[in-house]
Design an enzyme around this catalytic site. Structure first.
Site, PDB file in Angstrom:
ATOM      1  N   GLU A   1       3.604  -4.016  11.231  1.00 25.26           N
ATOM      2  CA  GLU A   1       5.022  -3.797  11.522  1.00 25.26           C
ATOM      3  C   GLU A   1       5.308  -3.789  13.022  1.00 25.26           C
ATOM      4  O   GLU A   1       6.376  -4.183  13.466  1.00 25.26           O
ATOM      5  CB  GLU A   1       5.477  -2.462  10.920  1.00 25.26           C
TER       6      GLU A   1
ATOM      7  N   LYS B   1       5.685   4.188  17.149  1.00 29.83           N
ATOM      8  CA  LYS B   1       4.248   4.484  17.159  1.00 29.83           C
ATOM      9  C   LYS B   1       3.426   3.265  16.775  1.00 29.83           C
ATOM     10  O   LYS B   1       2.271   3.128  17.193  1.00 29.83           O
ATOM     11  CB  LYS B   1       3.927   5.672  16.257  1.00 29.83           C
TER      12      LYS B   1
ATOM     13  N   ASP C   1       1.997  11.502  14.086  1.00 32.31           N
ATOM     14  CA  ASP C   1       2.058  10.146  13.528  1.00 32.31           C
ATOM     15  C   ASP C   1       1.579   9.115  14.544  1.00 32.31           C
ATOM     16  O   ASP C   1       0.923   8.133  14.203  1.00 32.31           O
ATOM     17  CB  ASP C   1       3.501   9.849  13.094  1.00 32.31           C
TER      18      ASP C   1
ATOM     19  N   SER D   1       0.817  -1.213   0.000  1.00 31.57           N
ATOM     20  CA  SER D   1       0.000   0.000   0.000  1.00 31.57           C
ATOM     21  C   SER D   1       0.856   1.271   0.000  1.00 31.57           C
ATOM     22  O   SER D   1       0.563   2.219  -0.735  1.00 31.57           O
ATOM     23  CB  SER D   1      -0.956  -0.008   1.195  1.00 31.57           C
ATOM     24  N   TRP D   2       1.933   1.288   0.808  1.00 33.75           N
ATOM     25  CA  TRP D   2       2.758   2.493   0.849  1.00 33.75           C
ATOM     26  C   TRP D   2       3.527   2.686  -0.446  1.00 33.75           C
ATOM     27  O   TRP D   2       3.681   3.811  -0.939  1.00 33.75           O
ATOM     28  CB  TRP D   2       3.714   2.469   2.048  1.00 33.75           C
TER      29      TRP D   2
ATOM     30  N   ALA E   1      -1.587   5.588   3.785  1.00 34.20           N
ATOM     31  CA  ALA E   1      -1.617   5.360   2.342  1.00 34.20           C
ATOM     32  C   ALA E   1      -3.048   5.396   1.804  1.00 34.20           C
ATOM     33  O   ALA E   1      -3.297   5.886   0.693  1.00 34.20           O
ATOM     34  CB  ALA E   1      -0.961   4.017   2.020  1.00 34.20           C
TER      35      ALA E   1
ATOM     36  N   ARG F   1      -3.314  -0.683  10.547  1.00 34.10           N
ATOM     37  CA  ARG F   1      -3.247  -2.145  10.636  1.00 34.10           C
ATOM     38  C   ARG F   1      -2.697  -2.592  11.994  1.00 34.10           C
ATOM     39  O   ARG F   1      -3.028  -3.668  12.477  1.00 34.10           O
ATOM     40  CB  ARG F   1      -2.393  -2.695   9.490  1.00 34.10           C
ATOM     41  N   ASN F   2      -1.860  -1.755  12.621  1.00 38.16           N
ATOM     42  CA  ASN F   2      -1.328  -2.104  13.937  1.00 38.16           C
ATOM     43  C   ASN F   2      -2.415  -2.018  15.006  1.00 38.16           C
ATOM     44  O   ASN F   2      -2.497  -2.877  15.879  1.00 38.16           O
ATOM     45  CB  ASN F   2      -0.148  -1.192  14.274  1.00 38.16           C
TER      46      ASN F   2
ATOM     47  N   LYS G   1       8.460   1.564   8.324  1.00 33.56           N
ATOM     48  CA  LYS G   1       8.280   1.904   9.732  1.00 33.56           C
ATOM     49  C   LYS G   1       8.579   0.687  10.598  1.00 33.56           C
ATOM     50  O   LYS G   1       7.681   0.062  11.146  1.00 33.56           O
ATOM     51  CB  LYS G   1       6.850   2.386  10.004  1.00 33.56           C
TER      52      LYS G   1
END
Length: 331
Positions: free
Chosen positions: A284, A194, A247, A14-15, A143, A258-259, A109
């Protein structure tokens, strides 16, 4: 460096897709490497990525799509890496072309598991790329909102301000505002940390904690982040700037995170394995938690939130019991 440097994007997620969209609106041509040859053929035929941000349409005349990372590296002056940190080493092992004369910017990230380093430090120590040729692209920015062309902000960090400005110029647009920073290490650590705190926010939500607790959790998280970053790279910075606090907030609260989604599933009782299997994208923060926890053992910063996430994800402790104890450690 040439007046009009050539760019390549490394990654198919996505990114990478969002960055390709931004570059495509500013450049007449650029390279885009992804390992999925089926996705490449789909983009050539249908002008969009079938797997990520499929609403984004590309001008194929501008795109040089390739499944050979070396082809992209040879072409580019500036290489933007946008793949999960857990897969970075495997992709770099495919390289036969040197990186030493390239400008490397990371939109990753996370921490590289094989070395325990953030991406910038990994390129510096493993590939001997000087820090003035390494940069970071960070948020606050999802994204998915780039795809929707909602107003978004990017922070471009590099030790060489001119290189940061070049990247910023080629990512800017009507809905993308950019600023530059010289805090390459701090912004990259913040971008990694983050994600851990977003998992904590998701766990809290999954356990049934409300907005009042979430606000206390995020307030403590930014202070915890400040302690860690100050230990690893001491310099003058304002932790309340968008690259750090902004952020953190968007990743902790957004439905696109997603995190947070991963943490929410853990809080609801999913095992780590089952949560990962259900998600189509990599969280991530899962990998970052172990690396950051081990890193902090050497620095000794007080990190009750990160410790709580580690205990739940890697020691198999009850999320409910761990968070009950955590609530007494926050203020």
């Amino acid at each position: 460096m040439t007046e009009n440097p050539k760019f390549a994007v490394i990654g198919g997620g996505s990114w990478a897709t969002a960055i390709a969209k931004m570059l495509g609106e500013n450049l007449t041509e650029f390279f885009w490497y992804m390992r999925n040859e089926n996705a490449i053929e789909h983009i050539k035929d249908h002008h969009h990525n079938p797997n990520y941000l499929s609403s984004v349409e590309f001008d194929i005349k501008k795109l040089h799509l390739t499944s050979d990372i070396n082809e992209a590296v040879v072409y580019a002056d500036y290489i933007i890496f946008a793949i999960p940190s857990a897969f970075l080493s495997a992709e770099l092992e495919k390289l036969t072309e040197p990186l030493k004369d390239k400008i490397i910017f990371s939109a990753i990230k996370g921490i590289v598991p094989e070395t325990g380093l953030i991406v910038g430090e990994h390129f510096n120590k493993i590939y001997s790329i000087p820090f003035e040729n390494i940069g970071v692209i960070t948020g606050p920015c999802h994204a998915e909102e780039v795809a929707l062309e909602r107003l978004s902000y990017l922070t471009i960090a590099c030790g060489d301000a001119k290189k940061a400005q070049i990247v910023a110029k080629n990512l800017s647009g009507n809905y993308i505002k950019t600023k530059i920073s010289d805090d390459i290490i701090g912004t990259e650590y913040a971008a990694m940390l983050k994600n851990i705190y977003a998992i904590a926010a998701g766990i809290a939500h999954g356990l049934g904690y409300g907005d009042n607790f979430q606000s206390v959790l995020m307030s403590n998280a930014i202070r915890e982040m400040k302690k860690i970053i100050k230990k690893v790279h001491k310099m003058k910075r304002n932790i309340n700037d968008s690259a750090y606090l902004g952020d953190l907030l968007v990743t902790g609260y957004s439905v696109f995170s997603r995190n947070r989604m991963f943490g929410n599933m853990i809080g609801k009782g999913y095992t780590v394995k089952s949560a990962m299997m259900e998600m189509s994208m990599v969280a991530e923060g899962y990998y970052a938690t172990k690396c950051a926890y081990n890193l902090n053992l050497a620095h000794g910063a007080k990190t009750p939130i990160m410790d709580a996430v580690y205990e739940i994800l890697y020691e198999g402790k009850s999320a409910k019991k761990v968070f009950e104890k955590l609530t007494d450690k926050l203020d």
